[in-house]
Enzyme design. Structure first.
Site, PDB file in Angstrom:
ATOM      1  N   HIS A 471      42.045  66.845  21.945  1.00 54.16           N
ATOM      2  CA  HIS A 471      43.142  67.298  22.791  1.00 54.16           C
ATOM      3  C   HIS A 471      42.667  68.256  23.882  1.00 54.16           C
ATOM      4  O   HIS A 471      43.283  69.302  24.092  1.00 54.16           O
ATOM      5  CB  HIS A 471      44.211  67.998  21.948  1.00 54.16           C
ATOM      6  N   PRO A 472      41.610  67.960  24.639  1.00 50.36           N
ATOM      7  CA  PRO A 472      41.192  68.905  25.680  1.00 50.36           C
ATOM      8  C   PRO A 472      42.194  68.962  26.832  1.00 50.36           C
ATOM      9  O   PRO A 472      42.663  67.930  27.308  1.00 50.36           O
ATOM     10  CB  PRO A 472      39.845  68.335  26.152  1.00 50.36           C
TER      11      PRO A 472
END
Length: 538
Positions: A471-472
């Protein structure tokens, strides 16, 4: 260099956001749109079959094959960092979980000065895209492009985990997406008929027959064309040739939280010290480019169980494999239709929290590490992550070489608060596994192991087993301060002609999975772009 031609809009990246933009902008037949995708087509059976994520991650056909720098908070380990390399981007390789986050996330964006990004502002865009299995109502949409389905299988052991969690106050919840996700339940998924539903299927394919949209795959953007202080187009590489495409109105950068800052820096937009170190002339100083990286770190605890069916045992049985294959072939259901995580819980690490700060992904399978073979014994994975980490990392180029990935430094567990929550989350998970409802299955902790008990030992153990949950966000954040990369209307600060439309613009990470919030960002951006074009034409 070949000149491709001039379009109204050039979109860089046909991933989660880019497919949405291409659809919405070409609804107006006056808009000429070029969509560039560095990867290939998504017509790969392991993209379509939900359990195929196991074969897409770490596969150079579908994954950029990135890695982080060695992480001090993870005992010096470097993590694989999957990013989708096909049409649909990460929605072609992710866990398919439909999650919006919490209302407070977006209200926090608005309170930080990002007018128009509060929960009440963004909810209509979530609803606009949605085709919810339950039909339309005040919280959900029907008939949209983004399909949301119930999962097509169940596991007795996961039902037992839910009953056990309720013994500790984590109660069942019917809807994780009404702005308050506290509770437990089966995740809803982006699937259709037991098949993965990515943004390429939902948004791009219906638009491809429009004469005003051109899609070019295997086209990797080399740099932005900057002329007279304005972004005027994109130079991209295809088949060993450099091609120039110009945008009469705007270039829309939708390459994601890793590749969007990479392209900015290669184009001379970013922090002067980074650019000059790599021999790049500064076109625009923007201190926030590549900074503010945030990600959800999952702590993957493994429990061996008895008397329960899990994917481990099915996978290692020839009869089990045959049964799974037949079930999927005949009904598109069963284990091959499953998302990586079927069951989830949102709860608080501390009762003083206003909203849940922990998310559990509970899986009827286990491995020592992601990408490694499943264990031969029956087991489940209790994966828990801090939803709102304080640690901040960065993404920066290390070379002008387009083929070299940027340096990814998430800086996991670099704050005392994050380390404290990590320890407490493991302690909470252990408590849940002592529930009466789970005792018939005799859960036995394998990872990190019951011998890991003191706070110091727990931090070392967490460092050994924790990994990214993919989930960057945040590396081109929006805001109203001087270090923000884009304004609240997603325009590049200090230079005309470019908007950034992907997860990189999030000022803070949402309290949940990030794919559908990125779809929402693209929906809202398309609305702002079309509204702005109408005003300029008036």
């Amino acid at each position: 260099m070949r000149v491709e031609g001039e379009y109204d809009y050039v979109i860089v990246g046909a991933g989660t956001a880019g497919c949405v933009l291409a659809n919405r902008l070409t609804e107006d037949p006056r808009n000429r749109v070029l969509l560039l995708e560095a990867g290939g087509n998504d017509n790969y059976h392991w993209v379509t079959i939900p359990v195929g994520y196991l074969y897409c991650i770490g596969n150079p056909r579908t994954d950029w094959m990135m890695k982080t720098a060695p992480e001090p908070g993870l005992n010096g380990r470097s993590l694989v960092y999957p990013r989708g390399k096909v049409l649909g981007g990460c929605t072609s390789v992710n866990g398919m979980i439909y999650m919006r986050g919490q209302a407070a996330d977006y209200d926090g964006w608005r309170q930080a000065g990002n007018t128009g990004w509060g929960w009440d502002d963004v909810l209509p865009y979530f609803i606009k895209s949605e085709d919810h299995h339950g039909g339309g109502n005040a919280m959900h949409g029907a008939g949209g492009e983004w399909r949301v389905a119930r999962q097509r299988l169940s596991w007795d052991i996961l039902e037992a985990v839910q009953r056990g969690a309720s013994e500790f106050g984590i109660e069942p919840r019917s809807d994780f997406n009404d702005g308050d996700n506290e509770g437990s339940g089966l995740f809803e998924v982006n699937q259709s008929g037991g098949r993965r539903w990515n943004t390429a299927k939902g948004f791009l394919r219906p638009a491809l027959n429009r004469p005003n949209l051109r899609l070019v795959t295997q086209a990797e953007a080399e740099r932005l064309i900057v002329e007279d202080g304005r972004v005027a187009g994109v130079t991209y590489r295809q088949g060993g040739n450099s091609v120039q495409a110009r945008a009469g109105r705007e270039v829309l950068l939708a390459a994601g939280a890793i590749n969007s800052p990479k392209l900015l820096e290669l184009s001379g937009i970013g922090r002067p010290e980074i650019l000059q170190k790599n021999g790049i002339d500064v076109r625009l100083e923007s201190q926030g480019v590549g900074e503010n990286l945030q990600d959800h770190l999952q702590i993957r605890m493994v429990y061996k169980v008895s008397g329960a069916q899990t994917l481990n045992t099915l996978f290692h049985s020839p009869f089990g494999k045959l049964r799974m294959g037949l079930q999927y072939a005949l009904t598109q259901s069963g284990p091959l239709s499953m998302a990586p995580s079927q069951f989830g819980m949102f709860t608080k690490s501390d009762a003083a929290m206003a909203t849940p700060d922990l998310e559990y992904h509970v899986q009827p399978l286990s491995t020592n590490r992601l990408g490694e073979p499943l264990h031969e014994f029956p087991a489940i994975t209790i994966s828990v992550c801090n939803l709102r980490p304080q640690s901040r990392g960065s993404v920066h180029i290390e070379s002008m070489d387009l083929n070299r990935q940027p340096l990814i430094q998430p800086n996991y567990l670099s704050t005392a608060a994050d380390r404290d929550i990590a320890v407490r989350s493991v302690q909470q998970a252990r408590q849940i596994m002592t529930a009466k409802a789970l005792q018939p299955y005799r859960p036995e902790e394998i990872l990190p192991g019951p011998e890991v008990s003191t706070e110091a030992d727990l931090l070392r153990g967490i460092g050994d087993i924790a990994t990214t949950i993919f989930h960057p966000v945040g590396t081109c954040r929006m805001g109203v301060d001087d270090r923000a990369v884009v304004t609240p209307d997603l325009r590049l600060r200090g230079m005309d002609g470019l908007r950034i439309v992907d997860a990189s613009i999030m000022p803070t990470i949402v309290s949940g999975n990030t794919a559908s919030p990125t779809v929402m960002i693209a929906e809202k951006a398309a609305d702002m772009i079309r509204r702005g074009a109408r005003l300029s034409a008036a």
